[in-house]
Motif scaffolding. Structure first.
Motif, short mmCIF file in Angstrom:
data_model
loop_
_atom_site.label_atom_id
_atom_site.label_comp_id
_atom_site.label_asym_id
_atom_site.label_seq_id
_atom_site.Cartn_x
_atom_site.Cartn_y
_atom_site.Cartn_z
N ARG A 123 0.82 -1.20 0.00
CA ARG A 123 0.00 0.00 0.00
C ARG A 123 0.87 1.26 0.00
O ARG A 123 0.48 2.27 -0.60
N ASP A 124 2.02 1.23 0.66
CA ASP A 124 2.91 2.39 0.65
C ASP A 124 3.29 2.78 -0.77
O ASP A 124 3.42 3.96 -1.09
N GLY A 125 3.49 1.79 -1.63
CA GLY A 125 3.84 2.08 -3.01
C GLY A 125 2.65 2.50 -3.85
O GLY A 125 2.81 3.24 -4.83
N LEU A 126 1.45 2.02 -3.50
CA LEU A 126 0.27 2.31 -4.31
C LEU A 126 -0.36 3.66 -3.96
O LEU A 126 -0.57 4.49 -4.85
N TYR A 127 -0.69 3.88 -2.69
CA TYR A 127 -1.36 5.13 -2.32
C TYR A 127 -1.33 5.31 -0.82
O TYR A 127 -1.08 4.37 -0.05
N GLY A 170 1.16 6.71 -4.60
CA GLY A 170 2.59 6.52 -4.40
C GLY A 170 3.31 6.30 -5.72
O GLY A 170 2.70 6.37 -6.80
N PRO A 171 4.61 6.02 -5.66
CA PRO A 171 5.38 5.84 -6.91
C PRO A 171 4.84 4.70 -7.78
O PRO A 171 4.69 4.87 -8.99
N LEU A 172 4.55 3.55 -7.17
CA LEU A 172 3.98 2.44 -7.93
C LEU A 172 2.60 2.78 -8.44
O LEU A 172 2.27 2.52 -9.61
N GLY A 173 1.77 3.38 -7.58
CA GLY A 173 0.42 3.76 -8.00
C GLY A 173 0.43 4.76 -9.13
O GLY A 173 -0.40 4.70 -10.06
N THR A 174 1.36 5.72 -9.10
CA THR A 174 1.46 6.72 -10.17
C THR A 174 1.96 6.09 -11.46
O THR A 174 1.47 6.41 -12.55
N ALA A 175 2.93 5.17 -11.36
CA ALA A 175 3.47 4.53 -12.56
C ALA A 175 2.41 3.73 -13.30
O ALA A 175 2.51 3.54 -14.52
N LEU A 176 1.38 3.26 -12.59
CA LEU A 176 0.33 2.45 -13.22
C LEU A 176 -0.84 3.29 -13.74
O LEU A 176 -1.83 2.73 -14.20
N LEU A 177 -0.74 4.60 -13.67
CA LEU A 177 -1.75 5.45 -14.30
C LEU A 177 -1.69 5.29 -15.82
O LEU A 177 -0.64 4.92 -16.37
N TYR A 210 -4.88 -1.87 -9.94
CA TYR A 210 -5.15 -2.00 -8.51
C TYR A 210 -6.38 -1.18 -8.18
O TYR A 210 -6.84 -0.36 -8.99
N GLU A 211 -6.93 -1.42 -7.00
CA GLU A 211 -8.10 -0.69 -6.53
C GLU A 211 -7.75 0.10 -5.28
O GLU A 211 -6.87 -0.28 -4.50
N ILE A 212 -8.45 1.22 -5.10
CA ILE A 212 -8.35 2.01 -3.88
C ILE A 212 -9.66 1.82 -3.15
O ILE A 212 -10.69 2.41 -3.51
N PRO A 213 -9.70 0.96 -2.12
CA PRO A 213 -10.97 0.61 -1.47
C PRO A 213 -11.76 1.81 -0.99
O PRO A 213 -13.00 1.81 -1.07
N GLU A 214 -11.09 2.84 -0.48
CA GLU A 214 -11.81 4.02 -0.01
C GLU A 214 -12.61 4.68 -1.13
O GLU A 214 -13.72 5.18 -0.90
N LEU A 215 -12.07 4.68 -2.34
CA LEU A 215 -12.78 5.28 -3.47
C LEU A 215 -13.83 4.32 -4.03
O LEU A 215 -14.86 4.76 -4.56
N VAL A 216 -13.58 3.02 -3.95
CA VAL A 216 -14.57 2.04 -4.41
C VAL A 216 -15.85 2.19 -3.60
O VAL A 216 -16.97 2.12 -4.14
N ARG A 217 -15.72 2.44 -2.29
CA ARG A 217 -16.89 2.58 -1.41
C ARG A 217 -17.53 3.95 -1.49
O ARG A 217 -18.66 4.13 -1.03
N ALA A 223 -12.95 10.57 -8.79
CA ALA A 223 -12.27 11.38 -7.77
C ALA A 223 -10.96 11.88 -8.34
O ALA A 223 -10.26 11.16 -9.07
N THR A 224 -10.63 13.12 -8.01
CA THR A 224 -9.34 13.71 -8.40
C THR A 224 -8.39 13.57 -7.22
O THR A 224 -8.67 14.06 -6.13
N VAL A 225 -7.27 12.88 -7.45
CA VAL A 225 -6.33 12.57 -6.37
C VAL A 225 -4.96 13.17 -6.70
O VAL A 225 -4.64 13.46 -7.85
N HIS A 226 -4.16 13.37 -5.67
CA HIS A 226 -2.77 13.78 -5.84
C HIS A 226 -1.96 12.58 -6.34
O HIS A 226 -2.29 11.43 -6.06
#
Length: 350
Positions: A123-127, A170-177, A210-217, A223-226
């Motif tokens: 999760r640290d790498g994703l968001y 995070g870095p991994l989460g951003t790379a997968l955009l 990957y999924e962001i559970p907080e946004l899925v719910r 949603a616009t995220v940093h």
């Protein structure tokens, strides 16, 4: 397979390890295999450059290969197959620099760095989600700090603090955009991680999503995220992120432990050898913009100590050359003791 300096129009190499930035339009990458194609959206803006970071890592390089032909072949295979590179080798041999070499040469923008420690989780790498900050913002809004009465008795209608404002990829989460060209992600020293992290990475590396559970719910569809690029944002739909082009993933390891077989089969292995004498002189020249007379003797001393089984890093060599080139110290007399300290065997502690 032809070498990295072949100029043939049918050469399959898109990466030649020169580190020279493209002079015009970046060279297009070959299409991904059918099993490594993804359909993420909406499209993202091209990433920013970070030339200062590249200069610190690479210097002002000339069009001279900085890797041996076999290593260049492995990198090109990873680019073609859209598979991560698992780069091993002695500490300080230039493993993490490879990510900057690829990014600059292919014009892929700023390198995303994920520095792994023993406490790092997937999760640290994703968001990250600043739940406390959002709770405080909602409490302030409910207390009336976010809404004020209008002169006609109505309400200013300031909205509830958006969930996306408190989520940062995070870095991994951003790379997968879903960028139109692959991002370069450096996963540095994965062997220092908790034993579960390589296994946790398997799903992400295989599916590019990957999924962001907080946004899925969340009730909103988008949603616009940093993101990890300074001052940049991304729209995430239905709480799910999927890449359009799988990123160039460079995973480094100092060999402190073995990785699971399931993880290793998803990566292409690359053992980074100690650079040759000419490559070391080229590295010195790229950073100092010259080849000082003292450089050859120091490179020979550096290689002699490496070949004797010592643990040494390229930073040590650059530091020694810089001090002697600046004219403050000489490699003889009183300066000799300082050079011995700079070029000490790192495996022996002090």
């Amino acid at each position: 397979m032809s070498g990295p300096d072949t100029a043939d129009s049918h050469d399959r190499h898109v990466f030649r390890a020169t580190g020279a930035a493209p002079t015009g339009q970046p060279h297009p990458l070959p299409p991904a295999p059918p099993w490594r194609r993804f359909r993420g959206g909406p499209p993202q803006l091209p990433p920013p450059d970070d030339e200062q970071a590249a200069l610190r890592r690479l210097g002002h390089v000339d069009a001279v290969p900085q890797l041996d032909p076999e290593s260049v072949d492995v990198v090109n295979a990873a680019l073609l197959l859209r598979r991560p590179l698992l780069v091993t080798g002695a500490p300080g041999v230039g493993k993490s620099t490879l990510a900057y070499l690829i990014s600059r040469e292919l014009g892929l923008g700023r390198v995303l760095e994920w520095n792994v420690v023993s406490r790092t989780t997937l999760r640290d790498g994703l968001y990250s989600h600043d739940a406390l900050g959002r709770a405080q913002a909602i409490a302030a809004w409910r207390a009336g700090l976010g809404t004020t009465a209008t002169t006609d008795g109505g309400d200013s209608g300031q909205p509830t603090p958006a969930l996306g404002d408190f989520i940062t990829l995070g870095p991994l989460g951003t790379a997968l955009l879903p960028f139109s060209r692959p991002r370069v992600l450096l996963v540095d020293e994965l062997d220092k991680s908790d034993i579960d992290l390589p296994n946790d990475l398997l799903h992400v590396l295989e599916n590019g999503s990957y999924e962001i559970p907080e946004l899925v719910r969340d009730a909103t569809d988008s949603a616009t995220v940093h993101i990890s690029d300074p001052g940049r944002f991304a729209d995430v739909r239905h709480g799910r992120v999927e890449c359009a082009e799988f990123p160039v993933v460079v995973i480094t390891s100092n060999g402190e432990r073995e990785f699971p077989a399931a993880f290793r089969r998803r990566c292409l292995p690359l053992e980074m050898p100690t650079p040759s004498r000419e490559q070391l002189l080229g590295i010195v020249e790229s950073h100092l913009r010259a080849r000082p007379p003292e450089a050859e003797a120091l490179v020979d001393l550096f290689l002699k100590r490496v070949e004797a089984g010592g643990t040494h890093s390229l930073d040590q060599l650059l530091n020694a050359v810089q001090l002697t080139t600046a004219g403050t110290f000489r490699a003889d007399a009183g300066g000799r003791k300082l050079l011995e300290m700079l070029l000490r065997d790192l495996a022996k502690g002090r």
